[in-house]
Write an enzyme that holds these catalytic residues in place. Structure first.
Site, short mmCIF file in Angstrom:
data_model
loop_
_atom_site.label_atom_id
_atom_site.label_comp_id
_atom_site.label_asym_id
_atom_site.label_seq_id
_atom_site.Cartn_x
_atom_site.Cartn_y
_atom_site.Cartn_z
N ASP A 15 -2.07 -3.97 9.96
CA ASP A 15 -3.45 -4.10 9.50
C ASP A 15 -4.22 -2.99 10.17
O ASP A 15 -4.14 -2.82 11.39
CB ASP A 15 -4.06 -5.46 9.82
CG ASP A 15 -5.29 -5.72 8.95
OD1 ASP A 15 -5.15 -5.67 7.71
OD2 ASP A 15 -6.37 -5.95 9.50
N ASN A 23 0.84 -1.19 0.00
CA ASN A 23 0.00 0.00 0.00
C ASN A 23 0.88 1.24 0.00
O ASN A 23 1.61 1.50 0.96
CB ASN A 23 -0.91 -0.02 1.24
CG ASN A 23 -1.86 1.15 1.29
OD1 ASN A 23 -1.45 2.30 1.26
ND2 ASN A 23 -3.15 0.86 1.40
N LYS A 24 0.83 2.01 -1.08
CA LYS A 24 1.72 3.17 -1.22
C LYS A 24 1.54 4.19 -0.11
O LYS A 24 2.50 4.78 0.37
CB LYS A 24 1.50 3.82 -2.59
CG LYS A 24 1.96 2.96 -3.76
CD LYS A 24 1.76 3.68 -5.09
CE LYS A 24 2.23 2.82 -6.26
NZ LYS A 24 2.02 3.51 -7.57
N LYS A 65 0.25 14.44 11.42
CA LYS A 65 -0.53 13.20 11.49
C LYS A 65 0.24 12.09 12.19
O LYS A 65 -0.31 11.38 13.04
CB LYS A 65 -0.92 12.76 10.08
CG LYS A 65 -1.79 11.51 10.04
CD LYS A 65 -2.11 11.09 8.62
CE LYS A 65 -2.91 9.79 8.61
NZ LYS A 65 -3.14 9.28 7.25
#
Length: 210
Positions: free
Chosen positions: A79, A18-19, A189
């Site tokens: 995950d 997942n980039k 973030k």
């Protein structure tokens, strides 16, 4: 206490293709300055694992074991997803494929907004929670995977805001900051996100072994 065995292996495989996740992890791992090369599994031609677990923990372990088995190296997997209580915890472990196609952020966001329409009212915001579970295995059959978890609470907006991040970031509202997670810089973030919190638990585990 001695350093964990995997730190002497030279390589730690990041079990993700997942980039968006890879970009965030590269920043987070750079801050740790580990004595190993953290390599995304795609660079080793490792395909995605079949995620057939029923929880974030199970799927994280499945992905870590998969990458470790193929590479012969220690591996760490993430995950993660978003859970909305009024939807019974959905999208949950199916966050990346909520609308059907894996990784279609626009479709997933649209479906979430659609599913929440019956629950909208002017008096009460809809609560949501980002979840991240990291699983670290020293080898494919490691009987004691290390688990690190992070949780990020917020509200689900009625329409997207912001251009940064990925996944459900444009719909995740942080009322105390008056912005969505897609309006935050990567640095902001990473300090408070579910993934940042899980990485902090990982960092603390390393400190206890020094």
């Amino acid at each position: 206490m001695s350093a964990p065995h995997w730190l002497s292996q030279g390589t730690l495989v990041l079990a993700s293709n997942n980039k968006g996740k890879i970009t965030e992890f590269e920043k987070l791992f750079a801050e740790l300055q580990l004595p190993v090369d953290v390599i995304p599994q795609g660079q080793l031609n490792i395909p995605d694992a079949i995620e057939d677990g029923l929880s974030f923990v199970e799927n994280a372990i499945i992905k870590a074991r998969h990458a470790s088995k193929i590479s012969g190296k220690p591996a760490i997997a993430d995950d993660s997803g978003i859970c909305v209580p009024v939807l019974g915890g959905a999208p949950g472990i199916y966050s990346a494929r909520y609308a059907g196609d894996h990784g279609n952020d626009a479709a997933n966001n649209e479906k979430l907004l659609h599913d929440l329409k019956p629950f909208r009212n002017a008096e009460q915001a809809i609560q949501g929670m980002f979840v991240c579970v990291l699983a670290l295995v020293e080898h494919a059959e490691d009987p004691l995977p290390q688990i690190f978890q992070g949780f990020w609470h917020g509200e689900i907006l009625e329409q997207a805001r912001g251009e940064h991040g990925f996944g459900y970031d444009p719909l995740f509202w942080l009322s105390e900051l008056k912005m969505s997670s897609a309006e935050m810089s990567k640095e902001e973030k990473n300090k408070i996100s579910h993934r940042g919190q899980a990485m902090q638990r990982f960092r603390e585990s390393l400190m206890t072994r020094e």
